[in-house]
Design an enzyme around this catalytic site. Structure first.
Site, short mmCIF file in Angstrom:
data_model
loop_
_atom_site.label_atom_id
_atom_site.label_comp_id
_atom_site.label_asym_id
_atom_site.label_seq_id
_atom_site.Cartn_x
_atom_site.Cartn_y
_atom_site.Cartn_z
N ARG A 1 -46.17 -33.69 99.22
CA ARG A 1 -46.74 -34.83 98.50
C ARG A 1 -45.82 -36.02 98.73
NH1 ARG A 1 -42.51 -35.53 96.35
NH2 ARG A 1 -43.47 -37.11 95.08
N GLY A 2 -46.22 -37.18 98.20
CA GLY A 2 -45.49 -38.41 98.52
C GLY A 2 -46.17 -39.03 99.73
N ALA A 3 -46.43 -40.34 99.63
CA ALA A 3 -47.29 -41.01 100.62
C ALA A 3 -46.84 -40.79 102.08
CB ALA A 3 -47.38 -42.49 100.27
N ARG B 1 -56.61 -36.26 99.74
CA ARG B 1 -56.14 -37.06 98.60
C ARG B 1 -56.53 -38.52 98.86
NH1 ARG B 1 -50.31 -36.07 96.29
NH2 ARG B 1 -51.37 -36.91 94.45
N ASP C 1 -47.71 -45.81 96.74
CA ASP C 1 -48.71 -45.13 97.58
C ASP C 1 -49.59 -46.11 98.33
OD1 ASP C 1 -47.97 -43.24 95.22
OD2 ASP C 1 -48.76 -41.98 96.84
N GLN D 1 -42.69 -34.81 88.63
CA GLN D 1 -42.00 -35.03 89.91
C GLN D 1 -40.60 -35.59 89.70
OE1 GLN D 1 -45.20 -35.84 89.35
NE2 GLN D 1 -46.41 -35.92 91.21
N ASN E 1 -48.88 -46.94 92.35
CA ASN E 1 -47.90 -45.85 92.36
C ASN E 1 -48.25 -44.86 91.26
OD1 ASN E 1 -45.48 -44.65 93.48
ND2 ASN E 1 -44.40 -45.26 91.63
N LYS E 2 -47.46 -43.84 91.14
CA LYS E 2 -47.69 -42.76 90.17
C LYS E 2 -47.97 -43.32 88.78
CE LYS E 2 -47.87 -39.27 90.81
NZ LYS E 2 -49.18 -38.62 91.04
#
Ligand code: MRU
Length: 362
Positions: free
Chosen positions: A53-55, A90, A241, A200, A251-252
């Site tokens: 995960r993570g862009a 995603r 992201d 996270q 972002n998150k």
């Protein structure tokens, strides 16, 4: 990242040169398990369930996934099908589309027999480029931390989610300046938002800061505003992201609230990003960026470690209550102090981004 004296990346080509290996991030921080991805479906599954995960890491994994599809069938039809499968995993991180578009544009003109080798090599190049990009984000971000350290000695940085090396191939985006500052002898301390619902921050950012020896504290997602009011946060540094052409930052979930608190307390709010995270096609982040809605069960339960070492998923909410789980939010450009890219630090507005775009083309 060095773990126990060994250099590690979050994704690497497997011996044999046809598949790829990852760290299964669904097992962290309690277990360190690696996993081989051998097919396009393996890569898609790993992205969907967030083993990776993570862009930036999502983008590189997708590029390897496309390559593995072409090993089985290098036809135009197979390439298009693999693109669609990976693209559907995603919706929010633009790096996924960036990587897939780049790979497809590179591969389509090639003869099918040449496609697998070219795709695998391209995915490897993207991984290497990501490492260098993030190193440079750190070089530019370090200057910001350095100038703050010259005023105050210790620099307290608040971060949200995991924009660390586990979210990229190495270095991380928001963590790269922190690692480089720590390595340069600057007294850096990081406030790590736990980042519910998947934790996270508490699970991944804290783990990697610990591996690197960077002093930090995990805080609840609600603590940042209080710490800012009491002068205990010198700056925020987060990843993203997707950044729009006008400087809005997706972002998150929870990032926006931190930016509001930072604005109210005159705390600089920096966003660290590789330029492939800019979506030049969209301008208004709130109305134009698709926000991933994830399984409500992520809100209603949590993984934890029992004293005997068993990892269990526990319900943490009232029985019978439903939950909603939007996974990202958008911070308007006006709340962002600066965008730290591999090409330098720019203002979060359309004119500065346009200038950057022209410099990239030129
Ligand atoms: O849902 P995740 O864990 O993929 O979300 C990750 C983030 O929001 C990161 O901050 C972002 O991808 C930047 S990573 C360098």
């Amino acid at each position: 990242m060095r773990i126990d004296g060994v250099d590690k990346r979050s994704i690497w080509a497997a011996s044999g040169g046809e598949t790829v290996e990852i760290i299964d991030q669904t097992k962290l921080p309690f277990d360190f398990v690696t996993r081989r991805l051998s097919t396009c479906d393996d890569a898609a599954e790993a992205i969907r369930v967030m083993r990776v995960r993570g862009a930036p890491l999502i983008g590189v994994t997708a590029a390897y996934g496309l390559a593995m599809a072409l090993r089985e069938d290098p036809s135009d039809t197979a390439l298009a099908a693999a693109y669609d499968t990976l693209f559907a995993t995603r919706p929010t991180a633009i790096n996924l589309r960036w990587a897939l578009d780049r790979a497809r544009d590179h591969l389509m003109p090639l003869a099918p027999a040449d496609r697998f080798d070219a795709a695998y090599a391209l995915a490897g190049r993207m991984a290497d480029e990501d490492v260098e990009i993030n190193r440079m984000i750190g070089v530019h971000g370090l200057e910001i931390i350095k100038s703050r350290a010259a005023q105050s000695g210790q620099v307290n940085i608040l971060t949200h989610c995991n924009a660390g090396w586990l979210a990229t191939v190495d270095w991380g985006t928001a963590t790269s300046p922190m690692y480089q500052a720590h390595d340069a002898g600057i007294d850096v301390h990081v406030w790590v938002d736990e980042t519910r619902p998947r934790n996270q921050g508490a699970f991944l950012t804290a783990l990697e800061l610990g591996w690197h020896g960077v002093p930090h504290h995990i805080i609840t997602d609600n603590a940042g505003g209080h710490l800012m009011q009491h002068g205990r946060v010198d700056m925020c540094m987060v990843g993203t992201d997707r950044v729009t052409a006008s400087g809005d930052v997706c972002n998150k979930i929870g990032t926006y609230l931190k930016a509001l608190a930072a604005h109210d307390n005159d705390v600089p709010f920096y966003v660290c990003l590789p330029t492939p995270t800019i979506d030049w096609r969209v301008s208004d982040g709130v109305s134009e960026i698709p926000i991933e809605e994830r399984d409500p069960d992520e809100v209603l339960s949590l993984d934890g470690l029992l004293p005997d070492g068993e990892i269990v998923r526990t319900r943490i909410a009232a029985r019978g209550s439903p939950a909603a789980n939007p996974a990202f939010d958008v911070t308007p450009a006006r709340l962002v102090t600066g965008l730290i890219t591999e090409r330098g630090v720019i203002d979060a507005n359309a004119a500065s981004l346009d200038q950057l775009k022209n410099a990239m083309v030129g």
